[in-house]
Design an enzyme around this catalytic site. Structure first.
Site, short mmCIF file in Angstrom:
data_model
loop_
_atom_site.label_atom_id
_atom_site.label_comp_id
_atom_site.label_asym_id
_atom_site.label_seq_id
_atom_site.Cartn_x
_atom_site.Cartn_y
_atom_site.Cartn_z
N ILE A 78 0.90 -1.15 0.00
CA ILE A 78 0.00 0.00 0.00
C ILE A 78 0.94 1.20 0.00
CG2 ILE A 78 -1.89 1.19 1.20
CD1 ILE A 78 -2.60 -1.68 0.34
N SER A 79 0.86 2.00 -1.06
CA SER A 79 1.84 3.07 -1.25
C SER A 79 1.74 4.12 -0.14
CB SER A 79 1.63 3.73 -2.61
OG SER A 79 1.70 2.75 -3.61
#
Ligand SMILES: C[S@@+](CC[C@H](N)C(=O)[O-])C[C@H]1O[C@@H](n2cnc3c(N)ncnc32)[C@H](O)[C@@H]1O
Length: 415
Positions: A78-79
């Site tokens: 998840i950036s």
């Protein structure tokens, strides 16, 4: 107000963490529209990253790794919120738009769904069934079940998908798949972390009426590398048992044995007399190096987990370098005396060179720093245009063409 490691990790108040993350993003200039801010306040990030402590999940600059390959490298994550906020802003999404996300996780798709609203459509595509299964589950559980999650290699999008007003690619790619350009409407935006010169920069392209992509906003960023039809391997050499790594995407063959010897040999050290203020960005220096020295420009980085004394890099990660088969020279900095007016310390740029070609590379690099300082430092950053491979492209007066498999990326500086 920010979150710190000192806060209790047990049963934290996630609403408070979310509000604090949004405040931090705002403070740092990453949230420039009320719609994006509202999306970050609405979507429960911790529900898409159950493996992370919520305190960690809500750090504005923290990535949450959700999957690793057999070699231990992250293949899905998840950036970081700052990068998601910036890419969403550059995509200039409007309500009721049709948006494709390449690379799933669920969280970013939910943010897009908040902005596109009930009249919009969001499709997210991922190559990994582990990722699509959990993204679909998390999206449904959090009330974003309308997001269309598709298991596919984005290099070969299913025919039924599209057209799109915007495409946001959330995986590091070396080339732009023709399918993405075909499915984008004229005037549509493609935000893509594109690898060139060994570094990934998120570039925002707008498709014009000729089908060409005109790009701006190159932001240096880190993304997991693409797999399948989007995968690409670059020339990388790890030295000193992985303490130092060199990468040169389009230069000569790198000889690991010669470069190891070069690293251990005494180095050349030269200072440029050119200084920068504390915190002043100098990303255009590397773009200039790539333009002025296309055969040798590459990057060097060090293992952040150990105390590396063999090199003294200006940046521990993604540090500009000139690299040949038997030597290299890299950017370094040293502190200068505090500015008499402000009292603030600054930095002077220098270069360290190693190996038989190290001395010559060091002098060349210093010349490039001088040229950048007088001609390019204060001018606008270059623009980027993406042409299909095979199309005749005029060589830029000042710039560079990167030939890729399906496209050609042209970097153009103002003359
Ligand atoms: C950084 S993650 C995506 C992050 C996500 N958008 C989020 O919510 O933050 C990158 C994803 O790209 C996927 N991927 C890699 N190569 C791909 C390809 N050729 N086609 C589709 N997905 C790909 C990976 O499986 C991984 O899940």
């Amino acid at each position: 107000m920010g979150t710190t490691a000192a806060e209790p990790a047990t049963e934290p108040d996630v609403d408070r963490l979310r509000t604090a993350m949004v405040a931090r993003l705002k403070e740092q200039g990453f949230l420039c529209s009320p719609e994006i801010e509202a999306a970050f306040l609405a979507v429960p990030r911790e529900r898409f990253a159950p493996e992370a402590d919520p305190v960690e999940a809500y750090r504005h600059n923290e990535v949450v790794v959700t999957r690793r390959g057999a070699d231990g490298r992250a293949t899905s994550s998840i950036s970081a919120p700052w990068l998601q906020a910036e890419m969403l802003a550059h995509a200039a999404l409007r309500p009721a738009e049709r948006v494709l996300e390449v690379g799933s996780g669920g969280y970013n798709a939910a943010l897009i769904a908040e902005i596109a609203g009930p009249q919009g459509t969001v499709t997210t595509v991922d190559i990994d069934p582990f990722v699509t299964e959990r993204a679909r589950r998390f999206l449904t559980e959090t009330g974003y079940g309308d997001v269309h999650v598709v298991l596919a290699d984005a290099a070969d999008l299913p025919d039924a998908l599209g057209p799109f007003d915007a495409i946001i690619v959330t995986v590091g790619v070396w080339d732009v798949a023709p399918a993405w350009i075909d499915r984008l409407v004229p005037g549509g935006r493609l935000v893509v972390p594109l690898r060139f010169g060994g570094i990934t920069r998120s570039i925002t392209f707008v498709k014009d009426d000729r089908g060409l992509l005109l790009g701006h906003h190159p932001t240096v960023c880190g993304f997991v590398a693409a797999q399948g039809g989007c995968a690409h391997s670059e020339q990388e050499v790890a030295l000193a048992g992985g303490q130092v790594t060199l990468r040169n995407d389009d230069g000569p063959h790198l000889d690991a044995g010669l470069l190891e010897r070069a690293l251990r040999a005494p180095r050349t050290e030269l200072w440029s007399g050119i200084t920068a203020e504390n915190g002043e960005p100098f990303d255009t220096l590397y773009l200039w190096l790539m333009t002025a020295d296309p055969g040798a420009a590459g990057i060097i980085w060090q293992d952040l987990q150990c105390d590396v004394s063999l090199v003294d890099l200006a940046l521990k990660w993604f540090n500009p370098a000139l690299i040949t088969s038997d030597g290299f020279a890299y950017l370094t900095v040293r502190r200068t005396e505090p500015d008499p007016a402000t009292g603030a310390p600054g930095w002077e740029f220098g270069v360290h060179g190693h190996g038989p070609s190290g001395d010559e590379l060091t002098h060349r690099f210093i010349d490039h720093i001088h040229h950048w300082n007088t001609e390019r430092r204060r001018s606008r950053e270059p623009s980027f245009t993406l042409y299909p491979a095979g199309m005749e492209v005029e060589r830029p007066t000042v710039g560079r063409v990167y030939p890729k498999a399906a496209s050609q990326l042209v970097m153009l500086w103002e003359p």
